[in-house]
Enzyme design. Structure first.
Site, PDB file in Angstrom:
ATOM      1  N   ARG A 248       0.850  -1.181   0.000  1.00  0.00           N
ATOM      2  CA  ARG A 248       0.000   0.000   0.000  1.00  0.00           C
ATOM      3  C   ARG A 248       0.892   1.239   0.000  1.00  0.00           C
ATOM      4  O   ARG A 248       2.093   1.160   0.253  1.00  0.00           O
ATOM      5  CB  ARG A 248      -0.914   0.004   1.224  1.00  0.00           C
ATOM      6  CG  ARG A 248      -1.955  -1.104   1.217  1.00  0.00           C
ATOM      7  CD  ARG A 248      -2.742  -1.147   2.528  1.00  0.00           C
ATOM      8  NE  ARG A 248      -3.541   0.056   2.724  1.00  0.00           N
ATOM      9  CZ  ARG A 248      -4.258   0.300   3.827  1.00  0.00           C
ATOM     10  NH1 ARG A 248      -4.258  -0.587   4.828  1.00  0.00           N
ATOM     11  NH2 ARG A 248      -4.970   1.402   3.925  1.00  0.00           N
ATOM     12  N   HIS A 249       0.291   2.376  -0.274  1.00  0.00           N
ATOM     13  CA  HIS A 249       1.016   3.643  -0.243  1.00  0.00           C
ATOM     14  C   HIS A 249       1.518   3.930   1.165  1.00  0.00           C
ATOM     15  O   HIS A 249       1.061   3.346   2.145  1.00  0.00           O
ATOM     16  CB  HIS A 249       0.071   4.773  -0.673  1.00  0.00           C
ATOM     17  CG  HIS A 249      -1.215   4.750   0.106  1.00  0.00           C
ATOM     18  ND1 HIS A 249      -1.331   5.275   1.377  1.00  0.00           N
ATOM     19  CD2 HIS A 249      -2.438   4.218  -0.194  1.00  0.00           C
ATOM     20  CE1 HIS A 249      -2.566   5.100   1.815  1.00  0.00           C
ATOM     21  NE2 HIS A 249      -3.256   4.456   0.889  1.00  0.00           N
ATOM     22  N   ASN A 255       0.264  13.315   7.348  1.00  0.00           N
ATOM     23  CA  ASN A 255       1.602  12.845   7.700  1.00  0.00           C
ATOM     24  C   ASN A 255       2.431  12.661   6.432  1.00  0.00           C
ATOM     25  O   ASN A 255       2.777  11.561   6.053  1.00  0.00           O
ATOM     26  CB  ASN A 255       1.525  11.535   8.488  1.00  0.00           C
ATOM     27  CG  ASN A 255       2.843  11.238   9.198  1.00  0.00           C
ATOM     28  OD1 ASN A 255       3.900  11.696   8.781  1.00  0.00           O
ATOM     29  ND2 ASN A 255       2.767  10.470  10.256  1.00  0.00           N
ATOM     30  N   ARG A 303      -1.087   9.724  -3.396  1.00  0.00           N
ATOM     31  CA  ARG A 303      -0.318   9.092  -2.331  1.00  0.00           C
ATOM     32  C   ARG A 303       0.492   7.889  -2.825  1.00  0.00           C
ATOM     33  O   ARG A 303       1.541   7.585  -2.264  1.00  0.00           O
ATOM     34  CB  ARG A 303      -1.229   8.700  -1.170  1.00  0.00           C
ATOM     35  CG  ARG A 303      -2.448   7.884  -1.523  1.00  0.00           C
ATOM     36  CD  ARG A 303      -3.371   7.804  -0.291  1.00  0.00           C
ATOM     37  NE  ARG A 303      -4.562   6.986  -0.506  1.00  0.00           N
ATOM     38  CZ  ARG A 303      -5.699   7.448  -0.965  1.00  0.00           C
ATOM     39  NH1 ARG A 303      -5.802   8.734  -1.313  1.00  0.00           N
ATOM     40  NH2 ARG A 303      -6.748   6.655  -1.109  1.00  0.00           N
ATOM     41  N   GLU A 327      -8.077   2.765  -5.748  1.00  0.00           N
ATOM     42  CA  GLU A 327      -8.881   2.145  -4.705  1.00  0.00           C
ATOM     43  C   GLU A 327     -10.322   1.956  -5.191  1.00  0.00           C
ATOM     44  O   GLU A 327     -10.760   2.619  -6.142  1.00  0.00           O
ATOM     45  CB  GLU A 327      -8.852   3.018  -3.448  1.00  0.00           C
ATOM     46  CG  GLU A 327      -9.625   2.473  -2.243  1.00  0.00           C
ATOM     47  CD  GLU A 327      -9.152   1.106  -1.764  1.00  0.00           C
ATOM     48  OE1 GLU A 327      -9.277   0.142  -2.555  1.00  0.00           O
ATOM     49  OE2 GLU A 327      -8.684   1.014  -0.622  1.00  0.00           O
ATOM     50  N   HIS A 395      -3.719   0.241  -3.042  1.00  0.00           N
ATOM     51  CA  HIS A 395      -4.576   0.558  -1.906  1.00  0.00           C
ATOM     52  C   HIS A 395      -5.138  -0.730  -1.283  1.00  0.00           C
ATOM     53  O   HIS A 395      -4.960  -1.815  -1.825  1.00  0.00           O
ATOM     54  CB  HIS A 395      -5.708   1.476  -2.358  1.00  0.00           C
ATOM     55  CG  HIS A 395      -5.217   2.669  -3.127  1.00  0.00           C
ATOM     56  ND1 HIS A 395      -4.904   3.865  -2.549  1.00  0.00           N
ATOM     57  CD2 HIS A 395      -4.941   2.818  -4.457  1.00  0.00           C
ATOM     58  CE1 HIS A 395      -4.479   4.718  -3.475  1.00  0.00           C
ATOM     59  NE2 HIS A 395      -4.500   4.104  -4.636  1.00  0.00           N
TER      60      HIS A 395
END
Length: 458
Positions: A248-249, A255, A303, A327, A395
Site C-alpha cells: 500500500r502507499h 503525515n 499518495r 482504490e 490501496h
C-alpha cells in the site's frame, strides 16, 4: 432491486454457458500439476467454481484401501512396473481409476460446479476417446484437452527432481526413487500419443497444446468463453525467475513526512532484496537472469505516486501509473468515513456489512469487490507474462484482491483480510507454486524486518 445491490457475478457466471471439463494430457514431469494449480487459482479468483481432481491421488487411495499386497505396490505407491504398457491388469486399473475420477467430476458439475480439472497423463487416444464419449452423454458439459509438452532439458531435470518429493516416493532413498521414476517415464513414453487429428476432428472437443510453459501455444476449435479464458491465461504463463512486490502507499493522513520516510525505506529494501535474489537465482540456476528494467506500477492517486518518487529518480526503474490500480470507488459515499456512511445511508451501510464481496456502492461509478477483481484481471495476466521484477503500489481493497490471487484465498475470506499500511509483500513464483514473504516497516529504526507469514484474516 435495491440500488446498491450488486449482481452476484460469481453465481451468474456459473449459470451462463456450458460447464467445462478440462482434461490434462502429458508425460510425467511435464508440469501438468503446476499448470492446473495456477489455472484453478485464476479461475476461482475470477469467481468461477473450479476444482482439481487428481487421478494419481485416487490411485494411491485405492492402493491403500484395496490392494496393499499387489506385486507392483508398496506402502509408498506403485513402482514403475505398474506403468508398463504391457501390464494388462495394471493398464485396466489405471483406466478405471481415470474414468472413476471423471465420474466424480461430472457429479460435482451437476451439483453446481462450473469447471472440473482432470489432472492425469491421459496419454493414449484410447483413454481420451473414452473420456470424449462419456462427456458427450452429459448434457450441458463441454470438454477441453490441455496438453503440456516440455523439451527444455533444464526444466525437465528440475521437474524430475521435484517428483522425488511427491507422495509416491516419500521415505525412499533419492537414487532408488530417481531410478524408478525414470523407468516410469520410459514406460509412459513407449505408449504416449500426442493430441492430433482424432481430437481435432471432434466438433465438440476443444484443445490447447502448451509447449515449454507458454513459449508456444496451439489452440484448436476454441468455442466457449471458458475455454477462451483458459487459453488466454495459459498463453501468458512463464517460469522466468522474478519478484513481484506489493504494498500500500505510505501513510497519508496529515503525515507527509511519514509517507516520504516509508518510500525511501521501501526503495532501500527492494534494492537490497533484488541484489540477493539475483545472486540466489544465479547460484541455483547456474545462469544469469533478466532482472531489468525494474517496473514500478502505481495507481493514479497522489499518495501512491509520491510513494514511488524514490524509484522514479533511479535510472533502472520504469514507473507507470494505472487507473485500474485505484482504490475501490465508493460512488455517493466517496470521501465519507464509515461512521458518516452509517449516519447518512444506514440501509447501504448495513447491506454492505452483510455482503461485502457483492455489495456495490450506490451512485454513478460505484464499485463492488467483484468489480475491482474484474478491472484487475488485465493486471494479473500482465504480471504472469512479465519476465522482470515488478513493484505494485496501490490501496487496501486492491491489495486484498491481489493477495487473494497469489495466496489462493477464497473470495468470501478476501474481504476481511488484514493488509496494514507500511507492509511490503514479496512474491517469488516457483515451479511448485510461489513463495510469499512479508516485511514490516518500523519508523523508530527507519527500516524493515521480515515477519512470519501468518493469517491475514481479520
Amino acid at each position: 432491486m435495491r440500488s446498491g445491490t450488486c449482481l452476484d457475478v460469481s453465481r451468474g457466471r456459473s449459470e451462463v454457458g456450458p460447464k467445462l471439463v478440462v482434461v490434462m494430457v502429458g508425460l510425467p514431469a511435464r508440469g501438468k500439476s503446476y499448470i492446473v494449480k495456477k489455472l484453478k487459482r485464476y479461475l476461482s479468483w475470477l469467481g468461477f467454481e473450479a476444482k482439481i481432481f487428481n487421478v494419481g491421488n485416487r490411485r494411491r487411495r485405492r492402493l491403500t484401501m484395496v490392494e496393499p499386497e499387489t506385486p507392483s505396490a508398496s506402502a509408498h505407491g506403485h513402482d514403475s512396473t505398474f506403468f508398463d504398457p504391457n501390464n494388462v491388469d495394471a493398464k485396466a486399473m489405471r483406466n478405471q481409476v481415470a474414468m472413476d475420477c471423471l465420474e466424480e467430476i461430472l457429479s460435482w458439475l451437476q451439483a453446481g460446479g462450473k469447471i472440473g480439472i482432470h489432472d492425469a497423463t491421459n496419454s493414449t487416444k484410447e483413454r481420451r476417446r473414452a473420456i470424449i464419449d462419456r462427456c458427450a452423454r452429459e448434457p450441458g458439459v463441454s470438454i477441453m484437452f490441455v496438453e503440456s509438452i516440455c523439451t527444455d532439458p533444464l526444466v525437465l531435470a528440475r521437474n524430475m527432481r521435484l517428483k522425488l518429493s511427491g507422495p509416491d516416493y516419500q521415505g525412499i532413498p533419492e537414487e532408488r526413487a530417481m531410478k524408478d521414476f525414470t523407468e516410469r517415464v520410459r514406460n509412459y513414453e513407449r505408449a504416449y500419443e500426442s493430441l492430433g487429428a482424432e481430437e481435432e476432428e471432434c466438433d465438440n472437443v476443444q484443445s490447447c497444446q502448451l509447449i515449454n510453459v507458454g513459449r508456444k501455444v496451439i489452440a484448436t476449435n476454441i468455442q466457449s468463453y471458458l475455454a477462451s479464458q483458459v487459453v488466454f491465461y495459459l498463453m501468458n504463463m512463464n517460469l522466468a525467475p522474478r519478484q513481484i512486490w506489493l504494498t500500500r502507499h505510505g501513510e497519508s493522513t496529515d503525515n507527509i513526512l511519514g509517507r516520504i520516510a516509508y518510500a525511501a525505506a521501501l526503495a532501500r529494501l527492494v534494492a537490497q532484496e533484488r541484489r540477493q535474489f539475483v545472486a540466489r537465482a544465479e547460484a541455483s540456476e547456474a545462469t544469469s537472469i533478466r532482472d531489468g528494467p525494474f517496473h514500478v506500477w502505481t495507481s493514479c492517486m497522489k499518495r501512491t505516486i509520491q510513494t514511488a518518487d524514490p524509484f522514479a529518480q533511479s535510472d533502472d526503474c520504469d514507473v507507470q501509473h494505472f487507473k485500474f490500480l485505484n482504490e475501490i470507488y465508493a460512488g455517493d459515499c466517496e470521501g465519507l468515513t464509515y461512521a458518516e456512511i452509517e449516519a447518512r445511508f444506514p440501509e447501504e451501510y448495513h447491506a454492505r456489512q452483510q455482503d461485502k464481496l457483492r455489495y456495490r456502492y450506490i451512485g454513478t461509478g460505484g464499485e463492488s469487490y467483484l468489480d475491482v477483481i474484474e478491472r484487475l484481471n488485465p493486471l494479473i495476466v500482465e504480471l504472469e507474462r512479465q519476465r522482470h521484477s515488478v513493484l505494485v503500489i496501490t490501496h487496501r481493497v486492491v491489495m486484498r484482491a491481489l493477495l487473494a490471487y497469489y495466496g489462493d484465498i477464497p473470495l468470501d475470506r478476501m474481504v476481511t483480510m488484514v493488509v496494514p499500511l507500511h507492509t511490503a509483500y514479496c512474491i517469488e513464483p516457483r515451479p511448485f507454486g510461489a513463495v510469499l514473504r512479508r516485511f514490516r516497516y518500523h519508523a523508530a529504526t527507519d527500516g524493515f524486518t521480515e515477519e512470519p507469514n501468518g493469517s491475514h484474516d481479520g
